[in-house]
Design a protein around this motif. Structure first.
Motif, PDB file in Angstrom:
ATOM      1  N   SER A   1       0.837  -1.198   0.000  1.00 55.81           N
ATOM      2  CA  SER A   1       0.000   0.000   0.000  1.00 55.81           C
ATOM      3  C   SER A   1       0.875   1.252   0.000  1.00 55.81           C
ATOM      4  N   ASP A   2       0.269   2.353  -0.453  1.00 57.88           N
ATOM      5  CA  ASP A   2       0.921   3.648  -0.392  1.00 57.88           C
ATOM      6  C   ASP A   2      -0.172   4.687  -0.153  1.00 57.88           C
ATOM      7  N   ALA A   3       0.151   5.958  -0.251  1.00 55.88           N
ATOM      8  CA  ALA A   3      -0.813   7.011   0.060  1.00 55.88           C
ATOM      9  C   ALA A   3      -2.019   6.962  -0.866  1.00 55.88           C
ATOM     10  N   ALA A   4      -1.801   6.561  -2.116  1.00 51.96           N
ATOM     11  CA  ALA A   4      -2.895   6.558  -3.080  1.00 51.96           C
ATOM     12  C   ALA A   4      -3.670   5.249  -3.106  1.00 51.96           C
ATOM     13  N   HIS A   5      -3.061   4.161  -2.610  1.00 51.00           N
ATOM     14  CA  HIS A   5      -3.676   2.842  -2.688  1.00 51.00           C
ATOM     15  C   HIS A   5      -3.588   2.190  -1.305  1.00 51.00           C
ATOM     16  N   ALA A   6      -4.663   2.389  -0.530  1.00 51.77           N
ATOM     17  CA  ALA A   6      -4.637   2.017   0.887  1.00 51.77           C
ATOM     18  C   ALA A   6      -4.422   0.527   1.103  1.00 51.77           C
ATOM     19  N   ARG A   7      -4.882  -0.296   0.196  1.00 45.12           N
ATOM     20  CA  ARG A   7      -4.703  -1.753   0.342  1.00 45.12           C
ATOM     21  C   ARG A   7      -3.759  -2.320  -0.714  1.00 45.12           C
ATOM     22  N   GLY A   8      -2.990  -1.458  -1.314  1.00 44.69           N
ATOM     23  CA  GLY A   8      -2.023  -1.914  -2.286  1.00 44.69           C
ATOM     24  C   GLY A   8      -2.640  -2.176  -3.642  1.00 44.69           C
ATOM     25  N   CYS A   9      -1.868  -2.814  -4.500  1.00 46.70           N
ATOM     26  CA  CYS A   9      -2.301  -3.071  -5.872  1.00 46.70           C
ATOM     27  C   CYS A   9      -2.046  -4.517  -6.254  1.00 46.70           C
ATOM     28  N   LEU A  10      -2.805  -4.969  -7.229  1.00 44.24           N
ATOM     29  CA  LEU A  10      -2.600  -6.272  -7.840  1.00 44.24           C
ATOM     30  C   LEU A  10      -2.100  -6.039  -9.251  1.00 44.24           C
ATOM     31  N   GLU A  11      -0.956  -6.619  -9.565  1.00 41.16           N
ATOM     32  CA  GLU A  11      -0.417  -6.499 -10.917  1.00 41.16           C
ATOM     33  C   GLU A  11      -0.487  -7.842 -11.620  1.00 41.16           C
ATOM     34  N   LEU A  12      -1.027  -7.852 -12.825  1.00 41.58           N
ATOM     35  CA  LEU A  12      -1.013  -9.030 -13.677  1.00 41.58           C
ATOM     36  C   LEU A  12      -0.059  -8.759 -14.811  1.00 41.58           C
ATOM     37  N   ARG A  13       0.983  -9.550 -14.850  1.00 44.15           N
ATOM     38  CA  ARG A  13       2.104  -9.283 -15.741  1.00 44.15           C
ATOM     39  C   ARG A  13       2.154 -10.359 -16.816  1.00 44.15           C
ATOM     40  N   GLY A  14       1.927  -9.967 -18.049  1.00 46.39           N
ATOM     41  CA  GLY A  14       1.929 -10.919 -19.144  1.00 46.39           C
ATOM     42  C   GLY A  14       3.312 -11.292 -19.604  1.00 46.39           C
ATOM     43  N   GLY A  15       3.452 -12.526 -20.073  1.00 44.59           N
ATOM     44  CA  GLY A  15       4.720 -12.982 -20.627  1.00 44.59           C
ATOM     45  C   GLY A  15       5.799 -13.186 -19.600  1.00 44.59           C
ATOM     46  N   SER A  16       5.395 -13.389 -18.321  1.00 46.42           N
ATOM     47  CA  SER A  16       6.396 -13.555 -17.272  1.00 46.42           C
ATOM     48  C   SER A  16       6.163 -14.841 -16.511  1.00 46.42           C
ATOM     49  N   THR A  17       7.134 -15.204 -15.708  1.00 45.35           N
ATOM     50  CA  THR A  17       7.021 -16.365 -14.827  1.00 45.35           C
ATOM     51  C   THR A  17       7.305 -15.900 -13.414  1.00 45.35           C
ATOM     52  N   PRO A  18       6.905 -16.682 -12.395  1.00 48.40           N
ATOM     53  CA  PRO A  18       7.124 -16.256 -11.020  1.00 48.40           C
ATOM     54  C   PRO A  18       8.580 -16.004 -10.669  1.00 48.40           C
ATOM     55  N   HIS A  19       9.528 -16.523 -11.460  1.00 53.75           N
ATOM     56  CA  HIS A  19      10.940 -16.358 -11.106  1.00 53.75           C
ATOM     57  C   HIS A  19      11.561 -15.113 -11.704  1.00 53.75           C
ATOM     58  N   GLU A  20      10.794 -14.339 -12.507  1.00 59.63           N
ATOM     59  CA  GLU A  20      11.343 -13.112 -13.062  1.00 59.63           C
ATOM     60  C   GLU A  20      11.286 -12.009 -12.017  1.00 59.63           C
ATOM     61  N   SER A  21      12.330 -11.200 -11.931  1.00 58.44           N
ATOM     62  CA  SER A  21      12.324 -10.131 -10.939  1.00 58.44           C
ATOM     63  C   SER A  21      13.408  -9.119 -11.258  1.00 58.44           C
ATOM     64  N   THR A  22      13.306  -7.988 -10.584  1.00 59.29           N
ATOM     65  CA  THR A  22      14.360  -6.989 -10.639  1.00 59.29           C
ATOM     66  C   THR A  22      14.510  -6.439  -9.242  1.00 59.29           C
ATOM     67  N   THR A  23      15.346  -5.412  -9.131  1.00 52.53           N
ATOM     68  CA  THR A  23      15.557  -4.790  -7.844  1.00 52.53           C
ATOM     69  C   THR A  23      14.267  -4.225  -7.293  1.00 52.53           C
ATOM     70  N   SER A  24      14.084  -4.353  -5.973  1.00 53.58           N
ATOM     71  CA  SER A  24      12.844  -3.894  -5.346  1.00 53.58           C
ATOM     72  C   SER A  24      12.624  -2.414  -5.544  1.00 53.58           C
ATOM     73  N   GLN A  25      11.349  -2.046  -5.792  1.00 56.17           N
ATOM     74  CA  GLN A  25      10.968  -0.656  -5.954  1.00 56.17           C
ATOM     75  C   GLN A  25       9.858  -0.346  -4.950  1.00 56.17           C
ATOM     76  N   ASN A  26       9.763   0.866  -4.508  1.00 56.35           N
ATOM     77  CA  ASN A  26       8.706   1.243  -3.582  1.00 56.35           C
ATOM     78  C   ASN A  26       7.541   1.829  -4.360  1.00 56.35           C
ATOM     79  N   ASN A  27       6.376   1.886  -3.749  1.00 54.66           N
ATOM     80  CA  ASN A  27       5.206   2.651  -4.230  1.00 54.66           C
ATOM     81  C   ASN A  27       4.729   2.336  -5.626  1.00 54.66           C
ATOM     82  N   PRO A  28       3.794   1.529  -5.803  1.00 59.27           N
ATOM     83  CA  PRO A  28       3.503   0.265  -5.176  1.00 59.27           C
ATOM     84  C   PRO A  28       4.300  -0.832  -5.847  1.00 59.27           C
ATOM     85  N   GLY A  29       5.585  -0.599  -6.079  1.00 61.24           N
ATOM     86  CA  GLY A  29       6.388  -1.550  -6.833  1.00 61.24           C
ATOM     87  C   GLY A  29       6.971  -2.672  -6.030  1.00 61.24           C
TER      88      GLY A  29
END
Length: 406
Positions: free
Chosen positions: A375-403
């Motif tokens: 969650s952040d100031a704009a999204h009190a309960r956070g966000c759900l992201e649906l990411r096409g063309g990816s697998t659960p093992h794909e990732s990058t460096t952690s980002q804040n708000n709401p990344g």
């Protein structure tokens, strides 16, 4: 024949003609709104069977009245010996009946992962699409009857389907830019055979319709007659009535779900770059690999491949009525480039979106992965992201708000 008759019009012929006139009325209104012009062209999808021949005969009556121009598409699936001769005979009958143009389309049916009926249907619709584009047809008319509708609803019931599936086949739909009309959904198969007899037309009888190895044929020849024998006549009519009732409900729910989807959408579906697919070290907190190392919605990694990301506000998803929420989530999966999820996978995604169960991510069909973000100031309960063309093992460096995923 009923055209040029001296006696009384057969009631079945009159019912079929009225049904077609009612179905094409919106096309006539659209044509009238554009000013003086030629009547719109409609194509009848015809196999040469009783249903489609009766439809052709009823539609050409409107052509004689100057309301529409009527052509036809005969699809040769090349699945049976002599299919070319059957298609040629059907085309000849249609031309003699007054339809023009009459196109014969030969298609190759590729099974892939689909069953034989679905594979043939996909090839047929592709042929219809091509014919409509080449001729500029306003619509393609299909000869499905009330019996077909009852079989479709019963199939849906056996599969545990929802409102949309139990609403059966719609009377009107647009697919790949082509409008399809089913004027005969309140006409029985017996009536279409009666129309053909009254019009002097000799239909072709497809041998696969009697093949009970096919599920739909088994329902037609064994299951529905058994239900009629055990429960009394009218089962097929009742199933078709169920489709008519649920069709309006499903349309309304779909409209409301689309509005709810638009309201919950944080960022419109847009290509974002996929992160590096290199394996990650096992996380120390026991969460699934990559669950705390996601790219913020809409952020791209340098040099990565393109994909689609859809982000929804979890608070709005919580507030969405349950009757709509799963529709919204299914819509998001498709928008992200995936497939319409099964009931079980959709249930898992809904629990995940509401914050229940594992930290995720959740994998959906069609290479779509769902991630929860803090969650952040704009999204009190956070966000759900649906990411096409990816697998659960794909990732990058952690980002804040709401990344950052929870």
């Amino acid at each position: 024949m009923q055209h040029g008759r001296s006696g009384r019009l057969h009631p079945a012929v009159a019912r079929a003609r009225r049904a077609v006139a009612r179905a094409v009325r919106p096309l006539l209104a659209d044509a009238a709104g554009g000013g003086p012009s030629r009547p719109p062209l409609v194509l009848v999808g015809c196999s040469g069977g009783a249903d489609s021949l009766a439809l052709a005969a009823a539609t050409v009556h409107l052509q004689r009245r100057g309301e529409v121009r009527v052509g036809a598409v005969v699809v040769d699936h090349q699945l049976q010996p002599g299919s070319a001769e059957v298609a040629a005979r059907a085309a000849r009958t249609l031309r003699e009946t007054g339809l023009d143009p009459v196109l014969v389309e030969r298609v190759s049916v590729h099974r892939g992962g689909a069953g034989p009926e679905m594979a043939a249907r996909l090839a047929r619709y592709e042929a219809f699409r091509g014919a409509a584009e080449r001729t500029g047809a306003a619509a393609v008319l299909l000869g499905h009857t009330r019996d077909d509708q009852a079989e479709t609803v019963l199939l849906g019931l056996t599969r545990g389907s929802g409102t949309r599936s139990l609403s059966g086949m719609p009377g009107s739909l647009v697919r790949d830019g082509v409008r399809y009309l089913r004027p005969l959904l309140n006409i029985t198969r017996v009536e279409t055979e009666t129309v053909c007899a009254a019009e002097g037309l000799e239909p072709w009888h497809d041998p696969t319709n009697a093949d009970t190895a096919l599920t739909r044929s088994r329902i037609r020849h064994e299951v529905l007659p058994f239900l009629e024998a055990q429960l009394g006549p009218g089962v097929g009519r009742a199933l078709a009535r169920t489709a008519a009732v649920l069709g309006a409900d499903a349309d309304y729910l779909d409209e409301q779900a689309e509005a709810a989807y638009d309201a919950a959408l944080v960022t419109p579906p847009a290509p974002v770059a996929a992160p590096s697919a290199s394996p990650l070290p096992a996380p120390e907190d026991g969460h699934a690999a990559g669950s705390e190392r996601t790219t913020a919605p809409g952020h791209a990694g340098a040099g990565a491949a393109s994909r689609t990301s859809v982000v929804l506000d979890c608070r709005l998803l919580r507030e969405t009525p349950a009757a709509l929420r799963r529709r919204v989530l299914a819509r998001a999966c498709v928008a992200a480039g995936g497939e319409t999820p099964t009931f079980e996978r959709l249930g898992a995604l809904e629990d995940f979106a509401l914050g229940y169960g594992a930290a995720g991510p959740v994998q959906m069909a069609g290479k779509v992965t769902a991630w929860r973000h803090r969650s952040d100031a704009a999204h009190a309960r956070g966000c759900l992201e649906l990411r096409g063309g990816s697998t659960p093992h794909e990732s990058t460096t952690s980002q804040n708000n709401p990344g950052s995923a929870q």
